[in-house]
Design an enzyme around this catalytic site. Structure first.
Site, PDB file in Angstrom:
ATOM      1  CE  LYS A   1      70.913 132.347 -14.507  1.00  0.00           C
ATOM      2  NZ  LYS A   1      71.054 132.518 -15.965  1.00  0.00           N
TER       3      LYS A   1
ATOM      4  CD  GLU B   1      60.607 119.622 -11.399  1.00  0.00           C
ATOM      5  OE1 GLU B   1      60.814 118.697 -12.214  1.00  0.00           O
ATOM      6  OE2 GLU B   1      59.802 119.524 -10.466  1.00  0.00           O
TER       7      GLU B   1
ATOM      8  CB  CYS C   1      63.898 117.392 -18.399  1.00  0.00           C
ATOM      9  SG  CYS C   1      62.159 117.864 -18.436  1.00  0.00           S
TER      10      CYS C   1
ATOM     11  CD  GLU D   1      69.563 115.330 -18.990  1.00  0.00           C
ATOM     12  OE1 GLU D   1      70.360 116.067 -18.401  1.00  0.00           O
ATOM     13  OE2 GLU D   1      68.328 115.508 -18.995  1.00  0.00           O
TER      14      GLU D   1
END
Ligand code: NAD
Length: 502
Positions: free
Chosen positions: A192, A267, A302, A402
């Site tokens: 996906k 992840e 990331c 983040e």
């Protein structure tokens, strides 16, 4: 005049927005679609079919049949190796086309699309790398506790049907990091893609099918997290979910896996530090740290080193170097070779980043560059100017969360122990950078940091090295043997060797 990327649509060509299930391209059974807007201009680029619960079910069933009955898990190793190397070669042959499609889809500038994480070449390298494990990873023959008249062995078996849920920011590499080891191990896969990079992945899949993957081995369902992603991660026919994305959705993956005990690899995000010691090449460190949070993805990476921890002796010099680079970053049409950085992926992300900048100012951080939305030509896109906060305390929101945008925070420290303490004072643990010319210090500090990938005087991710996070940056590793093994189950077999024991 505002920017337009529509002129590139004809030349690049958009794939039909169809899902690929059981060997056929098709529309969704609910007949709903998703319209994709370009991040740099807000223009509607095209639309694709949304996979609902029934489509996801059909995809998982096809993958299940292909795994339980099809040729892929049983294939001769040499044949599977040849097909995976063929996938790598096909990707390389179409690198220019894919790079342009990515610029039209998620807005990553062409100028940056040969840099590892966003490049087609990296994805091809990952396919080649995992093709190499197919005939090299097996089990062991061990002494049996029953005695020498028994044989004890272990086997590595493919884990089964894998759901691969992808983010939008590095669609080539992150697709390959999951799909290549899963296929190499003998699994079948339902992918996906992110709703913000679907066209790129659809074209990539079409190319891999042309390279000869048998029907049922690879399916693609398309759509946003709800309903498509959620239906996939909670489907009882899925044996393993391999997810890359935000921490919040990572938690949902863990919850959805509980009822059938799916295997899970995650992840997730980070708040990675770059530690700058007084003996470092400080200008290089400043340019590199600022480059990581601006160039290419505008900090939507990331592992970007978004928290610079800088020794007080070189603090002003470091901040000056970051300001210099901030002034050099160019934004705009991703097809323009002089453009260095992308827009933020969505209006939602734009609002989020601007909200964090406001919070940083309110909490007392000193804004020394940027902090504003793009103006003029850039006003219709989701642009934010390169932003630097100095005099940040590690307890401030901008140092803890983040942000996923072009925002660097700079935190001062006085000695090595304090630097290590601040670096590890985070809920994340994905990456870190160390800037020093003292090799003993570099290794001493690298061993103390609770992070998965550490760069010394620079930062590299490589296909054969494990990549992943400590703490809330994830679960498991991608890259190298660790990734291949993550798509296998270990099985033990014991057998008597004498006739009277049989
Ligand atoms: P996201 O979490 O919003 O989306 C990731 C994927 O999950 C998308 O395909 C999305 O459609 C899907 N999704 C959303 N809701 C879902 C649900 N309820 N169930 C199932 N799937 C769902 O992340 P994003 O914005 O695409 O990517 C940014 C995040 O990804 C950042 O946090 C970044 O740090 C992280 N990231 C991590 C790595 C890594 O290797 N560690 C690499 C790239 C990005």
């Amino acid at each position: 005049m505002s920017l337009s990327v529509l002129a590139h649509r004809e030349a690049v060509g958009l794939p039909d927005g169809l899902m690929f299930i059981d060997g056929t391209w098709r529309s969704g059974q609910d007949d709903t679609s998703w319209t994709h807007k370009h991040p740099a201009t807000g223009e509607e680029i095209g639309s694709f079919s949304v996979s609902g619960v029934a489509d996801v079910d059909a995809a998982v069933r096809a993958a299940r049949i292909a795994f339980d009955e099809g040729p892929w898990p049983r294939m001769r190793a040499g044949e599977r190796i040849r097909l995976l190397h063929g996938c790598a070669a096909t990707l390389r042959d179409h690198a220019d086309e894919l790079r342009s499609l990515q610029a039209l889809d998620n807005g990553v500038p062409l100028s940056f699309a040969s840099v590892y994480a966003t490049s087609v070449g990296a994805a091809a390298d990952v396919f080649d790398h995992h093709a190499g494990w197919v005939d090299k990873v097996g089990g062991q023959t061990l002494p049996a506790y029953q005695g020498g008249d028994h044989l004890a062995m272990t086997f590595r078996e493919p884990v089964g049907v894998v759901a691969a849920v992808l983010p939008w920011n590095a669609p080539f590499l992150l697709f390959a990091q999951k799909v290549a080891p899963a296929l190499a191990a003998g699994c079948t896969v339902v992918v996906k893609p992110s709703e913000h990079a679907t066209f790129t992945v659809l074209r990539m899949v079409a190319l891999l099918l042309d390279a000869g993957l048998p029907a049922g081995v690879l399916q693609v369902v398309t759509g946003p997290g709800e309903p498509t992603g959620q239906a996939l991660i909670s489907h009882p026919g899925v044996d393993k979910v391999s997810f890359t994305g935000s921490r919040g959705i990572g938690r949902k993956v863990i919850e959805a896996s509980a009822s059938t005990m799916k295997r899970v690899s995650l992840e997730l995000g980070g708040k990675s530090p770059a530690i700058v010691f007084p003996d470092a090449n400080v200008d290089l460190a400043g340019m590199t740290a600022m480059g990581m949070v601006t160039m290419g993805l505008s900090g939507q990476a990331c592992v970007a080193h978004t928290r610079a921890l800088v020794h007080r002796d070189v603090y002003d010099q470091f901040v000056a170097a970051t300001q210099l680079l901030a002034g050099m970053i160019t934004y705009g049409d991703p097809f323009d070779p002089s453009v260095l950085a992308s827009a933020l992926i969505s209006e939602r992300q734009l609002d989020r980043v601007l909200g964090y900048i406001e919070t940083g100012v309110k909490e007392g951080a000193r804004l020394v560059a940027g902090g504003t939305r793009g103006e003029g030509d850039l006003a219709a896109g989701n642009f934010v100017t390169p932003t630097i906060f100095a005099d940040v305390d590690n307890s401030m929101t901008v140092a803890r969360e983040e942000i996923f945008g072009p925002v660097l925070v700079v935190v001062p420290f006085d000695d090595e122990d304090e630097a290590v303490r601040i670096a590890n004072d985070t809920e994340y643990g994905l990456g870190a950078g160390l800037y020093t010319t003292d090799a003993a210090r570099a290794f001493r500090v690298a061993r103390k940091l609770r992070a998965g990938t550490i760069g010394i005087n620079g930062f590299q991710v490589e296909p054969h090295l494990p990549f992943g996070g400590f703490q809330q940056s994830g679960l498991g590793r991608e890259g190298g043997l660790a990734a291949f093994e993550a798509y296998t189950e270990l099985k033990s077999v014991v057998m008597p060797l004498t006739e009277e024991l049989m």
